[in-house]
Write a protein that holds these residues in place. Structure first.
Motif, PDB file in Angstrom:
ATOM      1  N   ARG A  50       0.821  -1.211   0.000  1.00 17.43           N
ATOM      2  CA  ARG A  50       0.000   0.000   0.000  1.00 17.43           C
ATOM      3  C   ARG A  50       0.857   1.264   0.000  1.00 17.43           C
ATOM      4  N   CYS A  51       2.114   1.120   0.392  1.00 17.96           N
ATOM      5  CA  CYS A  51       2.989   2.288   0.399  1.00 17.96           C
ATOM      6  C   CYS A  51       3.250   2.816  -1.004  1.00 17.96           C
ATOM      7  N   LEU A  52       2.986   2.010  -2.038  1.00 16.18           N
ATOM      8  CA  LEU A  52       3.126   2.501  -3.407  1.00 16.18           C
ATOM      9  C   LEU A  52       2.203   3.680  -3.661  1.00 16.18           C
ATOM     10  N   ALA A  53       1.023   3.640  -3.053  1.00 14.55           N
ATOM     11  CA  ALA A  53       0.049   4.713  -3.230  1.00 14.55           C
ATOM     12  C   ALA A  53       0.510   6.019  -2.591  1.00 14.55           C
ATOM     13  N   ARG A  54       1.545   5.949  -1.758  1.00  5.36           N
ATOM     14  CA  ARG A  54       2.118   7.145  -1.151  1.00  5.36           C
ATOM     15  C   ARG A  54       3.464   7.471  -1.801  1.00  5.36           C
ATOM     16  N   CYS A  55       3.555   7.133  -3.086  1.00  3.72           N
ATOM     17  CA  CYS A  55       4.791   7.385  -3.851  1.00  3.72           C
ATOM     18  C   CYS A  55       5.978   6.680  -3.220  1.00  3.72           C
ATOM     19  N   GLY A  56       5.749   5.420  -2.827  1.00  2.79           N
ATOM     20  CA  GLY A  56       6.786   4.683  -2.127  1.00  2.79           C
ATOM     21  C   GLY A  56       7.986   4.326  -2.987  1.00  2.79           C
TER      22      GLY A  56
END
Length: 299
Positions: free
Chosen positions: A105-111
């Motif tokens: 899910r951190c991808l959605a925060r520009c991970g």
């Protein structure tokens, strides 16, 4: 140690690149920049899912490409640590069985700011909206492959519309559109930067596509519609998909059961840059009825 744990029971390829940086555990100017692990499914059997520990990959701080195709991955242990791979540019996860939590899910925060390429093709015919929502923060994504899948529980998450707008290549080969009507709207929003679009053998269960104000400004050069209209032919849909593009160079219309009358004249009138046109395995009997312009190949 990390390499030893990763290689057990695998067919593996490791690429060592040269960099003037400390490389995790190795503290050397030589770094692991690419890891390819495949064939785990062959070892465990098709019915057995695999749940790898994602933390093993974080030891390779300069990793740019991670290839995990065909391993029957059902999920992960410590999934969120994948966002520590700040240099990762390409992630290949096709041929697995990822569930709703298959992507961090951190991808959605520009991970992963460097991530440009994601392959999720052939995910046991199951792509869920929660799984795809993890892609919503990837503003720099350029290549996305969702081929050979069914969107299992509804439409695309609305946040993916922004993700689509940055794409240069999108593959939806053998993709089922029945439960994802907003996907065509998303495609419309992606036309500004999109250069390659593959809709071959997809089930377009719609009569027409929504108006695309950006179509005249599109960079689309390669459009694959092979077998797209086999089950549900619509003149309006055909025209909507091939008319209006100004920079098309390659168009594939094979295996669509098209007749001489069903080919719209706009195909050539609007596409002066068209170089390759594929029309085999249709019901064309006479002449095309219009000039082929600068087209180099009609196959």
């Amino acid at each position: 140690m990390a390499l030893l744990l990763l290689t057990t029971g695998w067919k593996m390829t490791v690429v060592i690149g040269h960099a003037y940086l400390s490389c995790g555990l190795f503290h050397s100017t030589y770094c692991v920049v690419s890891i390819s692990l495949f064939g785990k499914r062959d070892v465990q059997g098709v019915g057995n899912k695999w749940y790898p520990n994602a933390s093993l990959f974080t030891h390779f701080e300069e990793l740019q490409s991670l290839y995990l195709v065909g391993n029957n991955i059902g999920g992960w242990i410590m999934l969120e640590v994948l966002c520590e791979l700040r240099n990762l540019e390409a992630l290949y996860l096709g041929g697995n069985s990822l569930d709703d939590g298959g992507l961090p899910r951190c991808l959605a925060r520009c991970g992963l700011p460097s991530l440009r390429v994601i392959y999720l093709q052939h995910n046991s015919f199951n792509l869920s909206a929660p799984l795809l929502s993890a892609l919503c923060g990837l503003r720099n994504l350029r290549v996305l492959d969702l081929s050979h899948n069914v969107l299992s529980n509804g439409s695309l998450p609305p946040c993916m519309l922004d993700t689509f707008s940055s794409l240069e290549s999108l593959s939806l080969w053998n993709f089922t559109f029945e439960q994802s009507p907003n996907l065509l709207t998303a495609l419309c929003g992606a036309t500004r930067n999109l250069r390659k679009l593959d809709l071959s053998d997809s089930n377009l269960n719609v009569e027409r596509i929504p108006p695309c104000p950006q179509q005249n400004l599109s960079s689309l050069a390669n459009l694959n519609l092979r077998g797209t209209f086999t089950k549900n032919y619509s003149t309006a849909l055909l025209k909507g998909l091939i008319c209006g593009w100004k920079k098309l160079k390659v168009l594939d219309l094979r295996r669509n059961g098209l007749s001489d009358e069903s080919l719209p004249s706009c195909l050539f009138h609007n596409n002066s840059m068209l170089e390759e046109l594929y029309l085999s395995s249709n019901n064309l009997k006479g002449s095309l009825g219009f000039s082929i312009g600068t087209t180099n190949a009609v196959i």
